[in-house]
Design an enzyme around this catalytic site. Sequence first.
Site, short mmCIF file in Angstrom:
data_model
loop_
_atom_site.label_atom_id
_atom_site.label_comp_id
_atom_site.label_asym_id
_atom_site.label_seq_id
_atom_site.Cartn_x
_atom_site.Cartn_y
_atom_site.Cartn_z
N ASP A 201 3.08 9.66 7.53
CA ASP A 201 1.77 9.21 7.09
C ASP A 201 0.65 10.11 7.60
O ASP A 201 0.65 10.37 8.78
CB ASP A 201 1.51 7.69 7.81
N GLU A 271 2.51 13.27 4.06
CA GLU A 271 1.31 12.97 3.27
C GLU A 271 0.48 13.64 3.60
O GLU A 271 -0.60 13.74 4.26
CB GLU A 271 0.86 11.57 3.74
#
Length: 562
Positions: A201, A271
Amino acid sequence: MAPLKWWQRAVFYQIYPRSFADANGDGIGDFPGMTAKLDYLRDLGVDALWLSPHYPSPFLDCGYDIADYCDVAPEYGTLWDFSRFLQKAHERGLRVILDLVLNHTSDQHAWFREARSSRASPWRDWYVWRDPAPDGGPPNNWASIFGGPAWTLDQATGQYYYHVFLPEQPDLNWRNPEVKAALWDAVRFWLDLGVDGFRLDAIATIFEHPDLPDHTLPVSPGAVLDANTLPWDDYWQLLRFQLHQPGMHELMKELRALVESYPGDRVLVGEDEDLAFHGSGDDELHLVFNFPLQRTRRITPAHVRANQALRLGALPPGAWPCNTLGNHDAPRVWSRYGDGAHDAALARLHLALLLTLKGTPFLYYGEELGMADLELSDLGQLRDTNAINRYRALTERRGVAPEAALREVLATTRDRCRGPMQWSEAPNAGFTAPEAVPWLPLHPNHRAGVSVAAQADDPGSLLSFYRRLLALRRATPALLAGEFEVLHPDSEDHLAFLRHDRDSGQTCLVVLNFSGAAQRPAFDLGGRAARLRFSSAERPAGRLDLQPLSLAPFEAVILDLL
Ligand code: GLC
């Protein structure tokens, strides 16, 4: 060429655990629910699943605020339920990757509770603390990506802590080796349980500039930091001391080495769109998302060609592309790229694009049914704190009228793309018990054909189209491994390219008609004939004339060159 790894051949499917399938009738998806749907996913023809965070969390950012890295959110089940899910997925040949949030924890994580308990706490330095500026304000003018300043004052201890996202998501201090050790332990915990890798993330946010210099853009922090309204470059300028800071690549190399100490080609997906995360090509992240492909109101042949030229041209040797058109942060493909008149045809065309470009595709749950963005009508339905805060900021700080602020927030909230999966036409769409209250409302179109039950046995449905094209991709070496070569570089209506696989000798010609009018492009491919492999329109099997090739509106064709 070396044989492709599993993650180079795979099609990934992102599951939002809260919204996929609820087995215990509390209105929230869970692991027993997901486990019961594994046959559906296998039959769909995807190869790997990415789960959005499944950890205990106050859910202010839908699980991206983790309160314990080594457990399962109680509403999703237990570690035992997780292990069973993983085992059953593996039995069906489905790999599973987890979402790993390294940048920040929840403010409810024991580490942060300890850290904020006193300046002398041994955990204090696990987070980023600074004294107030001389005027008592924040240490600098940095803004949070979610609006407002990036610093929050902890009254009790008199210092500010840094958070690039919500105040309830304090940033970890990655310059502290204890933080790294603790997170690497969490990584080992899940790898030991057998997971196949991680989606990392917000990976660019891990380090901040150590000197905390003010950004020099003439804006008050928080007031305009909004990717929806600011020009993209300004947005990144504002964040330039908070993202992509030195140290990241060394850290990714370390994580890569950790993951590679395990057998089975575990994978790391970042990401981020920055190809620098591939390192030298094979020593940092295996995949990073091609977000620029989706960052446009309308996908056009010219957009795709420019995007591919840039991405493929800049990919370091040994690195592999990764394409996606949707996820839990973006409008759904159906709603974003539909034009209201040809939505179904466009959904097919966009899938054909994603599955024929070079690289690993990521799909988002429900896309295969044509699930659309939820239409929410009041503030009470919002679950994403970011959206609720935004409403407050608009009305309280920017003086926007409540109705206008509500309209804006309802039209942009990420809740819209996170609605419950539509399994059937039953009340609550078979997502949860009929009498339960789902955590987000169901889209009413689950009663109008947008459900698994309505589409599963209909050969003309979008779901059947997804199944056919996924099966075809899996069986077509040129689509998995082939080089990408653009044809007709100036065409505005259709996108044409070759995928040529040297090992099998197979060459596919892919032609996607992005216009609502029939087209007749001519192809001179050295006299080679072509045989139909796939079409989104009705077409007889067999050889096809390339001089010209007749294309129906929005048709996608895949041909074998003979
Ligand atoms: C990532 C996630 C997003 C989340 C943010 C903070 O961008 O995709 O959903 O809000 O990180 O963790």
